[in-house]
Scaffold this motif. Sequence first.
Motif, PDB file in Angstrom:
ATOM      1  N   PHE A  27      21.082  -9.534  -3.089  1.00  0.00           N
ATOM      2  CA  PHE A  27      20.506  -9.774  -4.407  1.00  0.00           C
ATOM      3  C   PHE A  27      19.566  -8.640  -4.790  1.00  0.00           C
ATOM      4  O   PHE A  27      19.153  -7.836  -3.961  1.00  0.00           O
ATOM      5  N   SER A  28      19.248  -8.595  -6.058  1.00  0.00           N
ATOM      6  CA  SER A  28      18.250  -7.667  -6.568  1.00  0.00           C
ATOM      7  C   SER A  28      17.419  -8.435  -7.584  1.00  0.00           C
ATOM      8  O   SER A  28      17.721  -9.566  -7.943  1.00  0.00           O
ATOM      9  N   GLY A  29      16.360  -7.807  -8.040  1.00  0.00           N
ATOM     10  CA  GLY A  29      15.490  -8.456  -9.006  1.00  0.00           C
ATOM     11  C   GLY A  29      14.243  -7.629  -9.204  1.00  0.00           C
ATOM     12  O   GLY A  29      14.255  -6.405  -9.044  1.00  0.00           O
ATOM     13  N   PHE A  30      13.142  -8.320  -9.518  1.00  0.00           N
ATOM     14  CA  PHE A  30      11.876  -7.616  -9.657  1.00  0.00           C
ATOM     15  C   PHE A  30      10.736  -8.490  -9.188  1.00  0.00           C
ATOM     16  O   PHE A  30      10.857  -9.704  -9.069  1.00  0.00           O
ATOM     17  N   TYR A  31       9.616  -7.842  -8.887  1.00  0.00           N
ATOM     18  CA  TYR A  31       8.427  -8.494  -8.351  1.00  0.00           C
ATOM     19  C   TYR A  31       7.237  -8.055  -9.186  1.00  0.00           C
ATOM     20  O   TYR A  31       7.070  -6.867  -9.469  1.00  0.00           O
ATOM     21  N   LEU A  32       6.431  -9.000  -9.591  1.00  0.00           N
ATOM     22  CA  LEU A  32       5.231  -8.715 -10.371  1.00  0.00           C
ATOM     23  C   LEU A  32       4.034  -9.331  -9.656  1.00  0.00           C
ATOM     24  O   LEU A  32       3.970 -10.561  -9.511  1.00  0.00           O
ATOM     25  N   PRO A  33       3.114  -8.509  -9.149  1.00  0.00           N
ATOM     26  CA  PRO A  33       1.973  -9.049  -8.420  1.00  0.00           C
ATOM     27  C   PRO A  33       1.036  -9.818  -9.341  1.00  0.00           C
ATOM     28  O   PRO A  33       0.909  -9.507 -10.530  1.00  0.00           O
ATOM     29  N   GLY A  34       0.401 -10.835  -8.792  1.00  0.00           N
ATOM     30  CA  GLY A  34      -0.554 -11.644  -9.545  1.00  0.00           C
ATOM     31  C   GLY A  34      -1.923 -10.998  -9.552  1.00  0.00           C
ATOM     32  O   GLY A  34      -2.143  -9.946  -8.943  1.00  0.00           O
ATOM     33  N   PRO A  35      -2.893 -11.638 -10.204  1.00  0.00           N
ATOM     34  CA  PRO A  35      -4.243 -11.081 -10.299  1.00  0.00           C
ATOM     35  C   PRO A  35      -4.927 -10.916  -8.951  1.00  0.00           C
ATOM     36  O   PRO A  35      -5.796 -10.079  -8.788  1.00  0.00           O
ATOM     37  N   ALA A  36      -4.502 -11.695  -7.934  1.00  0.00           N
ATOM     38  CA  ALA A  36      -5.121 -11.592  -6.613  1.00  0.00           C
ATOM     39  C   ALA A  36      -4.846 -10.249  -5.952  1.00  0.00           C
ATOM     40  O   ALA A  36      -5.541  -9.857  -5.026  1.00  0.00           O
ATOM     41  N   ALA A  37      -3.813  -9.529  -6.426  1.00  0.00           N
ATOM     42  CA  ALA A  37      -3.499  -8.213  -5.859  1.00  0.00           C
ATOM     43  C   ALA A  37      -4.636  -7.236  -6.129  1.00  0.00           C
ATOM     44  O   ALA A  37      -4.846  -6.301  -5.370  1.00  0.00           O
ATOM     45  N   GLY A  38      -5.376  -7.441  -7.226  1.00  0.00           N
ATOM     46  CA  GLY A  38      -6.555  -6.644  -7.509  1.00  0.00           C
ATOM     47  C   GLY A  38      -6.305  -5.184  -7.830  1.00  0.00           C
ATOM     48  O   GLY A  38      -7.202  -4.385  -7.792  1.00  0.00           O
ATOM     49  N   ASP A  39      -5.093  -4.805  -8.119  1.00  0.00           N
ATOM     50  CA  ASP A  39      -4.774  -3.412  -8.402  1.00  0.00           C
ATOM     51  C   ASP A  39      -4.116  -3.327  -9.767  1.00  0.00           C
ATOM     52  O   ASP A  39      -2.955  -3.676  -9.933  1.00  0.00           O
ATOM     53  N   SER A  40      -4.863  -2.854 -10.747  1.00  0.00           N
ATOM     54  CA  SER A  40      -4.352  -2.818 -12.116  1.00  0.00           C
ATOM     55  C   SER A  40      -3.227  -1.798 -12.282  1.00  0.00           C
ATOM     56  O   SER A  40      -2.562  -1.787 -13.299  1.00  0.00           O
ATOM     57  N   GLU A  41      -3.024  -0.921 -11.287  1.00  0.00           N
ATOM     58  CA  GLU A  41      -1.959   0.072 -11.387  1.00  0.00           C
ATOM     59  C   GLU A  41      -0.608  -0.478 -10.963  1.00  0.00           C
ATOM     60  O   GLU A  41       0.406   0.187 -11.137  1.00  0.00           O
ATOM     61  N   LEU A  42      -0.561  -1.677 -10.369  1.00  0.00           N
ATOM     62  CA  LEU A  42       0.711  -2.240  -9.939  1.00  0.00           C
ATOM     63  C   LEU A  42       1.523  -2.674 -11.147  1.00  0.00           C
ATOM     64  O   LEU A  42       1.037  -3.392 -12.013  1.00  0.00           O
ATOM     65  N   LEU A  43       2.752  -2.224 -11.190  1.00  0.00           N
ATOM     66  CA  LEU A  43       3.649  -2.553 -12.287  1.00  0.00           C
ATOM     67  C   LEU A  43       4.778  -3.436 -11.763  1.00  0.00           C
ATOM     68  O   LEU A  43       4.975  -3.567 -10.560  1.00  0.00           O
ATOM     69  N   THR A  44       5.537  -4.019 -12.671  1.00  0.00           N
ATOM     70  CA  THR A  44       6.723  -4.753 -12.258  1.00  0.00           C
ATOM     71  C   THR A  44       7.593  -3.793 -11.449  1.00  0.00           C
ATOM     72  O   THR A  44       7.874  -2.685 -11.886  1.00  0.00           O
ATOM     73  N   SER A  45       7.972  -4.217 -10.248  1.00  0.00           N
ATOM     74  CA  SER A  45       8.655  -3.323  -9.310  1.00  0.00           C
ATOM     75  C   SER A  45       9.986  -3.912  -8.868  1.00  0.00           C
ATOM     76  O   SER A  45      10.111  -5.129  -8.717  1.00  0.00           O
ATOM     77  N   PRO A  46      10.983  -3.053  -8.629  1.00  0.00           N
ATOM     78  CA  PRO A  46      12.298  -3.544  -8.222  1.00  0.00           C
ATOM     79  C   PRO A  46      12.290  -4.068  -6.789  1.00  0.00           C
ATOM     80  O   PRO A  46      11.525  -3.609  -5.947  1.00  0.00           O
ATOM     81  N   LEU A  47      13.162  -5.047  -6.549  1.00  0.00           N
ATOM     82  CA  LEU A  47      13.347  -5.547  -5.190  1.00  0.00           C
ATOM     83  C   LEU A  47      14.826  -5.657  -4.887  1.00  0.00           C
ATOM     84  O   LEU A  47      15.641  -5.803  -5.785  1.00  0.00           O
ATOM     85  N   GLU A  48      15.154  -5.558  -3.610  1.00  0.00           N
ATOM     86  CA  GLU A  48      16.528  -5.724  -3.131  1.00  0.00           C
ATOM     87  C   GLU A  48      16.467  -6.458  -1.807  1.00  0.00           C
ATOM     88  O   GLU A  48      15.556  -6.240  -1.011  1.00  0.00           O
ATOM     89  N   GLY A  49      17.449  -7.364  -1.583  1.00  0.00           N
ATOM     90  CA  GLY A  49      17.443  -8.095  -0.334  1.00  0.00           C
ATOM     91  C   GLY A  49      18.730  -8.820  -0.068  1.00  0.00           C
ATOM     92  O   GLY A  49      19.742  -8.609  -0.742  1.00  0.00           O
ATOM     93  N   SER A  50      18.687  -9.684   0.939  1.00  0.00           N
ATOM     94  CA  SER A  50      19.847 -10.496   1.289  1.00  0.00           C
ATOM     95  C   SER A  50      19.366 -11.816   1.867  1.00  0.00           C
ATOM     96  O   SER A  50      18.236 -11.938   2.333  1.00  0.00           O
ATOM     97  N   GLN A  51      20.256 -12.792   1.826  1.00  0.00           N
ATOM     98  CA  GLN A  51      19.957 -14.099   2.380  1.00  0.00           C
ATOM     99  C   GLN A  51      21.137 -14.540   3.227  1.00  0.00           C
ATOM    100  O   GLN A  51      22.272 -14.143   2.976  1.00  0.00           O
ATOM    101  N   GLN A  52      20.849 -15.348   4.223  1.00  0.00           N
ATOM    102  CA  GLN A  52      21.894 -15.927   5.060  1.00  0.00           C
ATOM    103  C   GLN A  52      22.818 -16.787   4.210  1.00  0.00           C
ATOM    104  O   GLN A  52      22.393 -17.360   3.212  1.00  0.00           O
ATOM    105  N   ASP A  53      24.062 -16.897   4.604  1.00  0.00           N
ATOM    106  CA  ASP A  53      25.032 -17.733   3.906  1.00  0.00           C
ATOM    107  C   ASP A  53      24.609 -19.190   4.007  1.00  0.00           C
ATOM    108  O   ASP A  53      24.410 -19.713   5.106  1.00  0.00           O
ATOM    109  N   THR A  54      24.441 -19.869   2.864  1.00  0.00           N
ATOM    110  CA  THR A  54      24.003 -21.272   2.871  1.00  0.00           C
ATOM    111  C   THR A  54      25.074 -22.188   3.456  1.00  0.00           C
ATOM    112  O   THR A  54      24.769 -23.323   3.828  1.00  0.00           O
ATOM    113  N   GLY A  55      26.314 -21.721   3.570  1.00  0.00           N
ATOM    114  CA  GLY A  55      27.352 -22.495   4.242  1.00  0.00           C
ATOM    115  C   GLY A  55      27.131 -22.544   5.742  1.00  0.00           C
ATOM    116  O   GLY A  55      27.519 -23.489   6.419  1.00  0.00           O
ATOM    117  N   LEU A  56      26.473 -21.516   6.270  1.00  0.00           N
ATOM    118  CA  LEU A  56      26.174 -21.450   7.697  1.00  0.00           C
ATOM    119  C   LEU A  56      24.810 -22.045   8.025  1.00  0.00           C
ATOM    120  O   LEU A  56      24.602 -22.582   9.103  1.00  0.00           O
TER     121      LEU A  56
END
Length: 114
Positions: A27-56
Amino acid sequence: QCLLSGSWQSDTSSRMVVFTLDKDNRFSGFYLPGPAAGDSELLTSPLEGSQQDTGLAPQPTFSFTVNWRLRETARTTVFLGQCYVDTSGEETLHALWLLREAADSPAEDWKATR
């Protein structure tokens, strides 16, 4: 069923949006840090990953990487976790993460991972 596609929000108000999983459970998508991250320079950032097969595994493990879009520094975070479904059908993600910042030299490497 624990499909990661959709919108998720953390306890710290960070938000992750995962697009549809492909046939190989990637899968792919994006991640947006919340206010607790405390870094105003953080922007919406791309993410990529994988998950185990839910059939297994009906409560699958997953991993994803966020390559942060920052103005000044290079950072990458990896997340590793599992999706759980409770008796009411509510899906919850539990994950650990490691943050890596670029180091200026091998001598500075020791402080680059949190």
